[in-house]
Enzyme design. Structure first.
Site, PDB file in Angstrom:
ATOM      1  N   HIS A   1       0.812  -1.178   0.028  1.00 23.41           N
ATOM      2  CA  HIS A   1      -0.002   0.014  -0.070  1.00 23.41           C
ATOM      3  C   HIS A   1       0.915   1.152   0.091  1.00 23.41           C
ATOM      4  O   HIS A   1       0.495   2.224  -0.821  1.00 23.41           O
ATOM      5  CB  HIS A   1      -0.943   0.093   1.095  1.00 23.41           C
ATOM      6  CG  HIS A   1      -1.962  -1.397   1.290  1.00 23.41           C
ATOM      7  ND1 HIS A   1      -2.430  -1.834   2.419  1.00 23.41           N
ATOM      8  CD2 HIS A   1      -2.043  -2.060   0.391  1.00 23.41           C
ATOM      9  CE1 HIS A   1      -2.866  -2.856   2.186  1.00 23.41           C
ATOM     10  NE2 HIS A   1      -2.943  -3.038   0.595  1.00 23.41           N
TER      11      HIS A   1
ATOM     12  N   HIS B   1      -9.159  -1.769  -4.451  1.00 21.89           N
ATOM     13  CA  HIS B   1      -8.141  -2.018  -3.532  1.00 21.89           C
ATOM     14  C   HIS B   1      -6.976  -3.039  -4.361  1.00 21.89           C
ATOM     15  O   HIS B   1      -6.048  -2.943  -4.152  1.00 21.89           O
ATOM     16  CB  HIS B   1      -8.450  -2.874  -2.259  1.00 21.89           C
ATOM     17  CG  HIS B   1      -7.488  -3.121  -1.297  1.00 21.89           C
ATOM     18  ND1 HIS B   1      -6.986  -2.043  -0.801  1.00 21.89           N
ATOM     19  CD2 HIS B   1      -6.810  -4.161  -1.408  1.00 21.89           C
ATOM     20  CE1 HIS B   1      -5.796  -2.516  -0.252  1.00 21.89           C
ATOM     21  NE2 HIS B   1      -5.815  -4.067  -0.500  1.00 21.89           N
TER      22      HIS B   1
ATOM     23  N   ASP C   1      -3.110  -2.703  -4.745  1.00 20.51           N
ATOM     24  CA  ASP C   1      -2.197  -3.576  -4.642  1.00 20.51           C
ATOM     25  C   ASP C   1      -1.068  -3.828  -5.757  1.00 20.51           C
ATOM     26  O   ASP C   1       0.102  -3.914  -5.999  1.00 20.51           O
ATOM     27  CB  ASP C   1      -2.779  -5.041  -4.568  1.00 20.51           C
ATOM     28  CG  ASP C   1      -3.343  -5.149  -2.989  1.00 20.51           C
ATOM     29  OD1 ASP C   1      -2.681  -4.113  -2.065  1.00 20.51           O
ATOM     30  OD2 ASP C   1      -3.985  -5.874  -2.605  1.00 20.51           O
TER      31      ASP C   1
ATOM     32  N   HIS D   1      -0.871 -10.358  -5.729  1.00 21.44           N
ATOM     33  CA  HIS D   1       0.327 -10.138  -5.651  1.00 21.44           C
ATOM     34  C   HIS D   1       1.399 -11.180  -6.003  1.00 21.44           C
ATOM     35  O   HIS D   1       2.193 -10.938  -6.869  1.00 21.44           O
ATOM     36  CB  HIS D   1       0.825 -10.073  -3.713  1.00 21.44           C
ATOM     37  CG  HIS D   1       0.236  -9.079  -3.164  1.00 21.44           C
ATOM     38  ND1 HIS D   1       0.030  -7.683  -3.211  1.00 21.44           N
ATOM     39  CD2 HIS D   1      -0.883  -9.550  -1.943  1.00 21.44           C
ATOM     40  CE1 HIS D   1      -0.734  -7.144  -2.544  1.00 21.44           C
ATOM     41  NE2 HIS D   1      -1.017  -8.159  -1.654  1.00 21.44           N
TER      42      HIS D   1
HETATM   43 ZN   LIG Z   1      -3.789  -4.740  -0.318  1.00 17.45          ZN
END
Ligand SMILES: [Zn+2]
Length: 306
Positions: free
Chosen positions: A81, A238, A242, A265
C-alpha cells in the site's frame, strides 16, 4: 526545473500502527532521499544487514501480502500500500525506516500515506527520471488467474477484474490510467476478506492485527463494517492499489497496459519476473524533456507521467 526530474518528499513523515498479519506495533519514518537512491527500506531495530530493496527479485513471499527480503533473510512485509502511494504520487526516492518486520496497516488503504505526502509536499531535483517501456506482450496465467502486460504509448493502464462466489462481492471490474485518472478511490480502498476466512487466517498465524478498523469483512451478503463501503468498486479498486504497489517493485514507473483477471501479489510478481527475464521485452529510457521530439510526447502527457 523540469517536471520530468526525480522527486522526493520535503520532510520526514512519521507514522505508527499495527502490522495486519503480525499484530506487532511498528514505527515508520519516510525520509527524503537523494536522486538515484530509489525507494529503500531500513530495519532500524537491527544493527547490521538491515537494508532491503523493494525489487521484484527480492520478493520472498506474495501469498497474502508482499514481503521482501535481503540476502541475510532480513525482511519487511505488507509494503504494497505504501509502494502504491509512492508510485501514484511520483516519489522516486525515499528512505523508509521501520523498527519491526511489518508495515503498519493503518486503515487498510493508502489514504493515510497520501494525506501525509500531501501534507509535507514534494521536492523536485535536477536529475531526470527513468521509465520502463514495455516492448512486447507478455502473459502469465495460473488456471483461471490471468495477467498480461503489453506496450502502450505513454500511459500505464490497469484493467483489473475480480470474481468471487460471494454474491455481495461478485464480479467487479475497473480500468484506470495511472498517470491521468483521479486515483482518490484507488488510494482510499481498503483491504478485504470473507468472514469465513478470518478464522482460517488466524489459524495460519496471520491477520493477528486485523479488525474492522483496517479491513472490510464480508459475511454472506452483508458488510460487517458499520460505515459500509467507501466507493462502489472498493474491492476491485483495492486490488488495483495492490497492483500499482507491486508494479513499483520493477524499480521505475512503467509505460504499458496491464490486463488482469483474478490476480494478486503473486501473479503480478510472476509476470514481472517473466518480463525482466528477457531484455527484448522492455527498455529503460531516461526521459529528458529537452531531448524529446514533441511529435512523440506532448507536454500534457509529460505532466501526467512525472
Ligand atoms: Zn492490499
Amino acid at each position: 526545473m523540469s517536471i520530468l526530474n526525480q522527486k522526493t518528499i520535503n520532510k520526514n513523515i512519521s507514522l505508527k500502527g499495527t502490522g495486519l498479519h503480525t499484530g506487532l506495533n511498528v514505527n515508520l519514518v519516510i525520509k527524503p532521499a537523494e536522486p538515484n537512491t530509489g525507494i529503500i527500506f531500513k530495519r532500524i531495530d537491527l544493527k547490521e544487514n538491515n537494508i532491503i530493496i523493494p525489487n521484484i527479485f527480492n520478493v520472498s513471499s506474495a501469498i497474502f501480502c508482499t514481503t521482501i527480503s535481503n540476502e541475510n533473510d532480513v525482511s519487511v512485509s505488507t509494503i504494497e500500500h505504501l509502494m502504491g502511494a509512492l508510485y501514484g504520487m511520483g516519489i522516486d526516492n525515499a528512505s523508509i525506516e521501520i523498527d519491526n518486520q511489518e508495515l503498519p496497516i493503518l486503515d487498510g488503504s493508502a489514504k493515510v500515506f497520501i494525506e501525509a505526502i500531501n501534507e509535507v509536499g514534494i521536492k523536485n531535483s535536477n536529475v531526470p527520471i527513468k521509465i520502463i517501456k514495455i516492448e512486447k506482450k507478455i502473459e502469465f496465467n495460473n488456471g483461471e488467474k490471468i495477467i498480461s502486460i503489453e506496450p502502450s504509448k505513454i500511459s500505464l493502464d490497469i484493467d483489473f477484474e475480480l470474481k468471487y462466489e460471494n454474491k455481495l462481492i461478485g464480479t467487479q471490474r475497473n480500468t484506470v490510467k495511472v498517470y491521468e485518472s483521479d486515483l482518490t478511490d484507488i488510494y482510499n480502498s481498503r483491504t478485504f476478506c470473507l468472514y469465513e476466512d478470518v478464522e482460517k487466517l488466524k489459524e495460519m498465524g496471520l491477520a493477528k492485527g486485523g479488525s474492522l478498523e483496517n479491513a472490510i469483512v464480508v459475511k454472506n451478503n452483508q458488510i460487517l463494517n458499520k460505515e459500509g463501503l467507501r466507493n462502489e468498486k472498493e474491492f476491485v479498486n483495492h486490488k488495483i492499489l495492490d497492483c500499482m504497489g507491486d508494479l513499483y517493485l520493477a524499480g521505475y514507473k512503467i509505460i504499458g497496459k496491464i490486463i488482469c483477471s483474478q490476480g494478486g501479489h503473486k501473479l503480478t510478481n510472476q509476470l514481472l519476473r517473466k518480463v525482466f527475464q528477457d531484455k527484448s521485452n522492455f527498455s529503460i529510457v531516461e526521459i529528458k524533456e529537452k531531448s524529446l521530439p514533441h511529435a512523440i510526447i506532448n507536454k500534457r502527457n509529460l505532466r501526467a507521467i512525472a
